[in-house]
Design a protein around this motif. Sequence first.
Motif, PDB file in Angstrom:
ATOM      1  N   MET A 113       0.846  -1.194   0.000  1.00  0.00           N
ATOM      2  CA  MET A 113       0.000   0.000   0.000  1.00  0.00           C
ATOM      3  C   MET A 113       0.886   1.251   0.000  1.00  0.00           C
ATOM      4  O   MET A 113       1.725   1.431   0.873  1.00  0.00           O
ATOM      5  N   ASN A 114       0.711   2.098  -1.012  1.00  0.00           N
ATOM      6  CA  ASN A 114       1.501   3.317  -1.079  1.00  0.00           C
ATOM      7  C   ASN A 114       0.907   4.385  -0.166  1.00  0.00           C
ATOM      8  O   ASN A 114      -0.163   4.201   0.428  1.00  0.00           O
ATOM      9  N   TYR A 115       1.591   5.531  -0.066  1.00  0.00           N
ATOM     10  CA  TYR A 115       1.170   6.573   0.852  1.00  0.00           C
ATOM     11  C   TYR A 115      -0.171   7.195   0.441  1.00  0.00           C
ATOM     12  O   TYR A 115      -0.965   7.588   1.293  1.00  0.00           O
ATOM     13  N   PHE A 116      -0.406   7.267  -0.885  1.00  0.00           N
ATOM     14  CA  PHE A 116      -1.669   7.848  -1.349  1.00  0.00           C
ATOM     15  C   PHE A 116      -2.858   6.972  -0.941  1.00  0.00           C
ATOM     16  O   PHE A 116      -3.884   7.470  -0.463  1.00  0.00           O
ATOM     17  N   GLN A 117      -2.699   5.670  -1.096  1.00  0.00           N
ATOM     18  CA  GLN A 117      -3.760   4.741  -0.684  1.00  0.00           C
ATOM     19  C   GLN A 117      -3.953   4.764   0.827  1.00  0.00           C
ATOM     20  O   GLN A 117      -5.083   4.669   1.327  1.00  0.00           O
ATOM     21  N   LEU A 118      -2.840   4.873   1.556  1.00  0.00           N
ATOM     22  CA  LEU A 118      -2.941   4.947   3.020  1.00  0.00           C
ATOM     23  C   LEU A 118      -3.688   6.205   3.447  1.00  0.00           C
ATOM     24  O   LEU A 118      -4.512   6.169   4.368  1.00  0.00           O
ATOM     25  N   LEU A 119      -3.421   7.325   2.760  1.00  0.00           N
ATOM     26  CA  LEU A 119      -4.098   8.581   3.084  1.00  0.00           C
ATOM     27  C   LEU A 119      -5.602   8.463   2.831  1.00  0.00           C
ATOM     28  O   LEU A 119      -6.420   8.943   3.635  1.00  0.00           O
ATOM     29  N   ILE A 120      -5.955   7.828   1.725  1.00  0.00           N
ATOM     30  CA  ILE A 120      -7.382   7.623   1.423  1.00  0.00           C
ATOM     31  C   ILE A 120      -8.028   6.745   2.493  1.00  0.00           C
ATOM     32  O   ILE A 120      -9.146   7.023   2.952  1.00  0.00           O
ATOM     33  N   LYS A 121      -7.311   5.702   2.914  1.00  0.00           N
ATOM     34  CA  LYS A 121      -7.853   4.810   3.936  1.00  0.00           C
ATOM     35  C   LYS A 121      -8.041   5.535   5.263  1.00  0.00           C
ATOM     36  O   LYS A 121      -9.027   5.312   5.976  1.00  0.00           O
ATOM     37  N   VAL A 122      -7.098   6.427   5.581  1.00  0.00           N
ATOM     38  CA  VAL A 122      -7.204   7.184   6.832  1.00  0.00           C
ATOM     39  C   VAL A 122      -8.465   8.034   6.840  1.00  0.00           C
ATOM     40  O   VAL A 122      -9.208   8.077   7.828  1.00  0.00           O
ATOM     41  N   PHE A 123      -8.743   8.719   5.727  1.00  0.00           N
ATOM     42  CA  PHE A 123      -9.893   9.621   5.682  1.00  0.00           C
ATOM     43  C   PHE A 123     -11.209   8.876   5.494  1.00  0.00           C
ATOM     44  O   PHE A 123     -12.276   9.474   5.616  1.00  0.00           O
ATOM     45  N   LYS A 124     -11.147   7.586   5.206  1.00  0.00           N
ATOM     46  CA  LYS A 124     -12.375   6.798   5.136  1.00  0.00           C
ATOM     47  C   LYS A 124     -12.880   6.412   6.525  1.00  0.00           C
ATOM     48  O   LYS A 124     -14.056   6.115   6.696  1.00  0.00           O
ATOM     49  N   VAL A 125     -11.977   6.390   7.497  1.00  0.00           N
ATOM     50  CA  VAL A 125     -12.353   6.063   8.877  1.00  0.00           C
ATOM     51  C   VAL A 125     -12.904   7.328   9.523  1.00  0.00           C
ATOM     52  O   VAL A 125     -12.167   8.320   9.700  1.00  0.00           O
ATOM     53  N   LYS A 126     -14.177   7.329   9.867  1.00  0.00           N
ATOM     54  CA  LYS A 126     -14.852   8.533  10.346  1.00  0.00           C
ATOM     55  C   LYS A 126     -14.204   9.110  11.594  1.00  0.00           C
ATOM     56  O   LYS A 126     -13.950  10.324  11.679  1.00  0.00           O
ATOM     57  N   ASN A 127     -13.933   8.265  12.580  1.00  0.00           N
ATOM     58  CA  ASN A 127     -13.366   8.736  13.838  1.00  0.00           C
ATOM     59  C   ASN A 127     -11.986   9.358  13.629  1.00  0.00           C
ATOM     60  O   ASN A 127     -11.673  10.430  14.160  1.00  0.00           O
ATOM     61  N   LEU A 128     -11.163   8.706  12.813  1.00  0.00           N
ATOM     62  CA  LEU A 128      -9.818   9.198  12.555  1.00  0.00           C
ATOM     63  C   LEU A 128      -9.870  10.481  11.733  1.00  0.00           C
ATOM     64  O   LEU A 128      -9.097  11.419  11.972  1.00  0.00           O
ATOM     65  N   ARG A 129     -10.784  10.535  10.778  1.00  0.00           N
ATOM     66  CA  ARG A 129     -10.936  11.742   9.961  1.00  0.00           C
ATOM     67  C   ARG A 129     -11.342  12.940  10.815  1.00  0.00           C
ATOM     68  O   ARG A 129     -10.819  14.048  10.655  1.00  0.00           O
ATOM     69  N   SER A 130     -12.243  12.710  11.753  1.00  0.00           N
ATOM     70  CA  SER A 130     -12.693  13.791  12.637  1.00  0.00           C
ATOM     71  C   SER A 130     -11.549  14.301  13.500  1.00  0.00           C
ATOM     72  O   SER A 130     -11.405  15.521  13.710  1.00  0.00           O
ATOM     73  N   LYS A 131     -10.704  13.388  13.995  1.00  0.00           N
ATOM     74  CA  LYS A 131      -9.569  13.797  14.831  1.00  0.00           C
ATOM     75  C   LYS A 131      -8.558  14.618  14.041  1.00  0.00           C
ATOM     76  O   LYS A 131      -8.025  15.619  14.546  1.00  0.00           O
ATOM     77  N   ILE A 132      -8.294  14.220  12.813  1.00  0.00           N
ATOM     78  CA  ILE A 132      -7.328  14.951  11.991  1.00  0.00           C
ATOM     79  C   ILE A 132      -7.856  16.340  11.655  1.00  0.00           C
ATOM     80  O   ILE A 132      -7.123  17.339  11.720  1.00  0.00           O
ATOM     81  N   ILE A 133      -9.140  16.441  11.302  1.00  0.00           N
ATOM     82  CA  ILE A 133      -9.733  17.745  10.986  1.00  0.00           C
ATOM     83  C   ILE A 133      -9.729  18.643  12.213  1.00  0.00           C
ATOM     84  O   ILE A 133      -9.439  19.846  12.129  1.00  0.00           O
ATOM     85  N   PHE A 134     -10.041  18.074  13.379  1.00  0.00           N
ATOM     86  CA  PHE A 134     -10.039  18.861  14.617  1.00  0.00           C
ATOM     87  C   PHE A 134      -8.626  19.366  14.925  1.00  0.00           C
ATOM     88  O   PHE A 134      -8.447  20.537  15.306  1.00  0.00           O
ATOM     89  N   THR A 135      -7.620  18.513  14.741  1.00  0.00           N
ATOM     90  CA  THR A 135      -6.234  18.923  14.979  1.00  0.00           C
ATOM     91  C   THR A 135      -5.826  20.043  14.036  1.00  0.00           C
ATOM     92  O   THR A 135      -5.172  21.017  14.442  1.00  0.00           O
ATOM     93  N   ALA A 136      -6.225  19.937  12.765  1.00  0.00           N
ATOM     94  CA  ALA A 136      -5.913  20.981  11.783  1.00  0.00           C
ATOM     95  C   ALA A 136      -6.594  22.301  12.165  1.00  0.00           C
ATOM     96  O   ALA A 136      -6.009  23.382  11.996  1.00  0.00           O
ATOM     97  N   PHE A 137      -7.803  22.222  12.705  1.00  0.00           N
ATOM     98  CA  PHE A 137      -8.507  23.426  13.137  1.00  0.00           C
ATOM     99  C   PHE A 137      -7.784  24.102  14.303  1.00  0.00           C
ATOM    100  O   PHE A 137      -7.649  25.341  14.343  1.00  0.00           O
ATOM    101  N   ILE A 138      -7.278  23.307  15.245  1.00  0.00           N
ATOM    102  CA  ILE A 138      -6.515  23.862  16.373  1.00  0.00           C
ATOM    103  C   ILE A 138      -5.227  24.501  15.867  1.00  0.00           C
ATOM    104  O   ILE A 138      -4.808  25.570  16.341  1.00  0.00           O
TER     105      ILE A 138
END
Length: 432
Positions: free
Chosen positions: A1-26
Amino acid sequence: MNYFQLLIKVFKVKNLRSKIIFTAFIFFIFRVFAQVPVPGVDVVALKRLFSQNQLLSLLDIFSGGTLANFSVLSLGLNPYINASIIIQLLQLVFPKLEELAKEGEAGREKINQYTRYLTVPLATIQAFGIYILLRNSQIISSVTPLTLLSLVVTITSGTILLMWLGELISEKGIGNGISMIIFAGIVGRLPVGIFQQASVFDPSQIRNVLIFAVVALLVVVSIVIVTEARRPIQVQYSRRFIQGAPQGEASYIPLRVNQAGVIPIIFAVSLILLPTTFARFFETSPNVFMANLAQNIQRLFSPEGLIYNVVYFLLVVAFTYFYTTVAFNTKQISEMLMKQGGFLPGIRPGTPTKAFLDYVSLRITLFGAIFLGIIAILPSIGQSLTGVTTLLIGGTGLLIVVAVVLETTKQIESQLVMSDYDSYFRKSQSKK
């Protein structure tokens, strides 16, 4: 799995996506407040002062570049980091604090609360100290007591705000909040620094820039290797079952090569700059002897000099051993193994186990201490090799950035594994 596929997989997970967006907002909030200046300061002269003082440059790293701009977040997380170090050292002096640290989550929460309480007076003292430093450097003029009070309260409140944002990231975001805030400050300054360097770029310096790029790449690779390096110490248990593990199954104590992180550099740089700091008070003394002595001390401990770098290196090595001894308590580990029925193969429990752990720890720490010492004096090495006097990011900054990236990546991977496990479990239950 390359980094692009891993990034897509990360943002498909709702809980993980919410945490990343919240961190970016902070992060966004942090950078907005970092641009709000405290009035009455000559910013150009302030940046010139910081470029000539390595202690202030190091403090500016932990403040995320806000100290050089003298924003409302000028102190950054420096008071909180100092408070954390003081509380850890006090655990060696006061047994009640040490017992509190062993009480699990409840004990750690109390210690964190004590750290927050200690941060407030430390921030107040440092805010006043920064004002005195800038006034003596004629960067800020004398102010009325009311204006001084408002300045100190504003800067102290900025530290408390930043500490709260860091804890919000730890609670609702991704990664360790305090480390992520420092990481965001260091990385956030890179685009501005690159643009400034590009605007004054000299084509004759291409060779030096290439050398600097190669050295930076080697440093990043070495930091990754040393940060991840561990010396596993095998542990076996005499009981039949230890937390579900059958008799004879071994576990390991992962002894890290660099257990102290960046803390020894903080201690060392504070001590190495004390002589020149005190010498500045006497350089204009009417006493000829004192004035000459102050000038000689400043010349001997010049950041470009050999004595400064040798003493700095030795202090980092010494503090690495000191902090590793505090963090890796071999007596406590040997007693815990005895209580759990564990032992090291070929080593008797108790005092022999402690002696063996001390022996291994001292040998492993030697490599980590030398590595940290080289990282500490890396700006001087880089300047002598390349002739580039304005480094975008020093060895300490690289160490922090790489460590935070590795830690955050591991946390994301563990949450992805947990998500895959939950998905598999739900599918198994639906088939039943």
